[in-house]
Design a protein around this motif. Structure first.
Motif, PDB file in Angstrom:
ATOM      1  N   GLN A 147       3.694  -4.784  -3.995  1.00 23.33           N
ATOM      2  CA  GLN A 147       3.027  -5.577  -2.960  1.00 23.33           C
ATOM      3  C   GLN A 147       3.255  -7.048  -3.250  1.00 23.33           C
ATOM      4  OE1 GLN A 147      -1.261  -5.047  -2.730  1.00 23.33           O
ATOM      5  NE2 GLN A 147      -1.282  -5.554  -0.557  1.00 23.33           N
ATOM      6  N   GLY A 148       3.462  -7.823  -2.205  1.00 19.13           N
ATOM      7  CA  GLY A 148       3.635  -9.259  -2.390  1.00 19.13           C
ATOM      8  C   GLY A 148       4.409  -9.878  -1.248  1.00 19.13           C
ATOM      9  N   GLN A 177       5.007  -3.925   0.283  1.00 12.77           N
ATOM     10  CA  GLN A 177       3.924  -4.064   1.255  1.00 12.77           C
ATOM     11  C   GLN A 177       3.428  -5.497   1.228  1.00 12.77           C
ATOM     12  OE1 GLN A 177      -0.504  -2.671   0.947  1.00 12.77           O
ATOM     13  NE2 GLN A 177       0.667  -0.933   1.710  1.00 12.77           N
ATOM     14  N   GLN A 178       3.136  -6.036   2.397  1.00 13.12           N
ATOM     15  CA  GLN A 178       2.660  -7.413   2.485  1.00 13.12           C
ATOM     16  C   GLN A 178       1.341  -7.570   1.735  1.00 13.12           C
ATOM     17  OE1 GLN A 178       2.385  -7.661   6.733  1.00 13.12           O
ATOM     18  NE2 GLN A 178       0.312  -6.858   6.821  1.00 13.12           N
ATOM     19  N   PRO A 179       1.029  -8.779   1.252  1.00 15.81           N
ATOM     20  CA  PRO A 179      -0.256  -9.013   0.593  1.00 15.81           C
ATOM     21  C   PRO A 179      -1.413  -8.722   1.548  1.00 15.81           C
ATOM     22  CG  PRO A 179       1.243 -10.850   0.209  1.00 15.81           C
ATOM     23  CD  PRO A 179       1.874  -9.986   1.252  1.00 15.81           C
ATOM     24  N   SER A 180      -2.510  -8.295   1.003  1.00 12.32           N
ATOM     25  CA  SER A 180      -3.678  -7.983   1.815  1.00 12.32           C
ATOM     26  C   SER A 180      -4.100  -9.205   2.632  1.00 12.32           C
ATOM     27  CB  SER A 180      -4.826  -7.532   0.909  1.00 12.32           C
ATOM     28  OG  SER A 180      -5.986  -7.256   1.665  1.00 12.32           O
ATOM     29  N   ASN A 208      -0.588 -11.009   7.305  1.00  9.54           N
ATOM     30  CA  ASN A 208       0.314 -10.332   8.236  1.00  9.54           C
ATOM     31  C   ASN A 208       1.675 -11.028   8.244  1.00  9.54           C
ATOM     32  OD1 ASN A 208       0.467  -8.119   9.834  1.00  9.54           O
ATOM     33  ND2 ASN A 208      -0.533  -9.009  11.624  1.00  9.54           N
ATOM     34  N   GLY A 209       2.741 -10.242   8.171  1.00 13.52           N
ATOM     35  CA  GLY A 209       4.083 -10.803   8.151  1.00 13.52           C
ATOM     36  C   GLY A 209       4.488 -11.353   6.800  1.00 13.52           C
ATOM     37  N   GLY A 210       3.685 -11.100   5.769  1.00  7.96           N
ATOM     38  CA  GLY A 210       4.004 -11.617   4.448  1.00  7.96           C
ATOM     39  C   GLY A 210       5.249 -11.005   3.840  1.00  7.96           C
ATOM     40  N   ALA A 211       5.593  -9.802   4.265  1.00 12.87           N
ATOM     41  CA  ALA A 211       6.840  -9.160   3.830  1.00 12.87           C
ATOM     42  C   ALA A 211       7.683  -8.943   5.075  1.00 12.87           C
ATOM     43  CB  ALA A 211       6.562  -7.828   3.126  1.00 12.87           C
ATOM     44  N   SER A 216       5.241  -2.139   4.327  1.00 13.59           N
ATOM     45  CA  SER A 216       5.021  -2.802   5.616  1.00 13.59           C
ATOM     46  C   SER A 216       6.150  -3.802   5.788  1.00 13.59           C
ATOM     47  CB  SER A 216       3.662  -3.508   5.662  1.00 13.59           C
ATOM     48  OG  SER A 216       3.616  -4.580   4.731  1.00 13.59           O
ATOM     49  N   ALA A 217       6.606  -3.963   7.018  1.00 12.51           N
ATOM     50  CA  ALA A 217       7.752  -4.843   7.247  1.00 12.51           C
ATOM     51  C   ALA A 217       7.618  -5.527   8.592  1.00 12.51           C
ATOM     52  CB  ALA A 217       9.059  -4.051   7.193  1.00 12.51           C
ATOM     53  N   TYR A 218       7.766  -6.856   8.592  1.00 10.86           N
ATOM     54  CA  TYR A 218       7.915  -7.615   9.825  1.00 10.86           C
ATOM     55  C   TYR A 218       9.404  -7.864   9.999  1.00 10.86           C
ATOM     56  CZ  TYR A 218       7.694 -11.336  13.289  1.00 10.86           C
ATOM     57  OH  TYR A 218       7.862 -12.084  14.424  1.00 10.86           O
ATOM     58  N   LEU A 219       9.997  -7.283  11.040  1.00 11.52           N
ATOM     59  CA  LEU A 219      11.434  -7.358  11.252  1.00 11.52           C
ATOM     60  C   LEU A 219      11.696  -8.062  12.576  1.00 11.52           C
ATOM     61  CD1 LEU A 219      12.329  -3.669  10.266  1.00 11.52           C
ATOM     62  CD2 LEU A 219      12.236  -5.679   8.782  1.00 11.52           C
ATOM     63  N   GLU A 220      12.412  -9.193  12.525  1.00 11.27           N
ATOM     64  CA  GLU A 220      12.653  -9.981  13.742  1.00 11.27           C
ATOM     65  C   GLU A 220      14.128 -10.335  13.833  1.00 11.27           C
ATOM     66  OE1 GLU A 220       9.917 -13.197  15.216  1.00 11.27           O
ATOM     67  OE2 GLU A 220      11.648 -14.444  14.741  1.00 11.27           O
ATOM     68  N   ALA A 221      14.663 -10.139  15.032  1.00 10.46           N
ATOM     69  CA  ALA A 221      16.045 -10.535  15.348  1.00 10.46           C
ATOM     70  C   ALA A 221      17.044  -9.862  14.432  1.00 10.46           C
ATOM     71  CB  ALA A 221      16.212 -12.052  15.268  1.00 10.46           C
TER      72      ALA A 221
END
Length: 386
Positions: free
Chosen positions: A294-295, A321-324, A327-330, A377-382
């Motif tokens: 996590q981080g 996984q993104q930090p608690s 949101n969007g940290g990872a 968890s993953a924020y994936l853009e473009a």
């Protein structure tokens, strides 16, 4: 751009193409903020101020706009509609989500009335209007949906299908709103988005070049050991810059949680060799975070690929996984997974013809392109799978 009544300025002019992404754009003035025609596109976080028309759409197969701000324009979206064949196609599908529109006479205008049949699908979701007399209208003045100062929760124009039936019903009016899990929303109730990292406020001393630290990126040298050493020394304390080039790795490369990496015009990390040959025992080329880690983790402007054949390659395994509460940290921005077809992959048309002549044994690019593990968890853009 000019705000004169007869201005011909256009912020973006796009006549043709096949797919892509745009985001974080502001247009001031002009005849058109955006004049667009393309098969499919995703557009996030755009603002148009004081233009005649915010967005003019000549044709598409399907565009999605999210996070739209229209201020003091004559038209928010002006859509050419009515053509439904290959020869006459116009704007076939337009989705607009999370928009705020202020002091604009008409939010959406179509060139042709629907007349009770499909002539261009429109979906509006979470649209906040302030002093916008017409929400949806037609050239010539007909009003399809009245505006004012109001919120449109969910409205659609087009064909609706149920179950597996091929029969459709034309609808023009309120439609059920989609359920959006809270984890996907920001504090305002809009779909969460995070801007591509820029690192403009960082000092040069906070950035390290992989080439300056022993990696070659020449598409031939095995850079595995050099890159592992760089991550071991700098992950979590420096931004790691991948100079333009192709970096070959012959065993799994782990990007630890806490890492920020950025490429230069799509730097390439390519898996190659015996470690990625066993289809029955696939291995990650690049592992994003150790399992259950996590981080913060940011990747931008990188292409992940293989030099084939590599039938046992999992090109990208995402574990972090993104930090608690962050949101969007990872996340990953403007980065792509490309399988075969490019120079240097050994998987071009002369080696792997579409006819299949010569067999396919030596034409496997990967076992799997992207594996998002259960705890990640993953924020994936473009990003694209090419």
């Amino acid at each position: 751009m000019s705000t004169a009544a007869d201005t011909a300025h256009q912020g973006i002019w796009m006549e043709n193409g096949s797919g892509g992404f745009m985001g974080d754009l502001v247009f001031n003035g002009g005849k058109f903020g955006m004049w667009v025609g393309n098969q499919q596109f995703t557009v996030r976080n755009i603002t148009v101020n004081n233009a005649n028309t915010g967005v003019y759409s000549l044709w598409n197969w399907g565009w999605t706009f999210q996070g739209v701000h229209i201020n003091n324009c004559q038209f928010g979206f002006d859509l050419a509609t009515g053509g439904t064949t290959q020869a006459t196609q116009t704007t076939e599908a337009q989705a607009i989500i999370d928009a705020t529109v202020v002091d604009t006479p008409i939010f959406v205008r179509t060139s042709q009335p629907s007349n009770g049949r499909l002539g261009g699908s429109i979906v509006l979701n979470n649209i906040k209007l302030t002093n916008v007399p017409t929400a949806v209208g037609v050239v010539g003045g007909a009003v399809v949906l009245a505006g004012g100062t109001t919120t449109i929760l969910s409205w659609g124009q087009g064909n609706i299908y149920h179950g597996t039936s091929t029969a459709s019903t034309f609808t023009q009016g309120s439609i059920p709103a989609i359920s959006k899990p809270s984890v996907l929303l920001d504090g305002s109730g809009n779909i969460f988005g995070k801007t591509h990292p820029q690192y403009a406020s960082y000092a040069l001393s906070q950035i390290v070049s992989v080439r300056d630290n022993g990696a070659k990126g020449d598409g031939r040298t095995d850079d595995t050991a050099a890159l592992k050493a760089i991550f071991s020394q700098y992950a979590g304390c420096k931004i790691i810059f991948f100079d333009a080039g192709t970096y070959i790795v012959t065993s799994t490369l782990t990007i630890p949680a806490g890492t920020q990496i950025v490429g230069e015009a799509w730097s390439v990390i390519a898996g190659s060799g015996s470690a990625f040959q066993d289809q029955a025992n696939p291995r990650a080329v690049v592992r994003v975070g150790d399992p259950n880690s996590q981080g913060v983790l940011e990747i931008s402007d990188i292409i992940f690929t293989t030099v084939g054949p590599t039938p046992g390659a999992i090109v990208l395994e995402w574990n972090v996984q993104q930090p608690s509460g962050q949101n969007g940290g990872a996340g990953m921005w403007d980065s792509h997974i490309r399988l075969g077809g490019a120079a240097g992959t050994n998987l071009e048309a002369n080696q792997c013809p579409s006819s299949g002549s010569g067999g396919t044994t030596n034409c496997f690019a990967a076992f799997l392109a992207l594996h998002l593990t259960p705890a990640s968890s993953a924020y994936l853009e473009a990003g694209d799978l090419l």
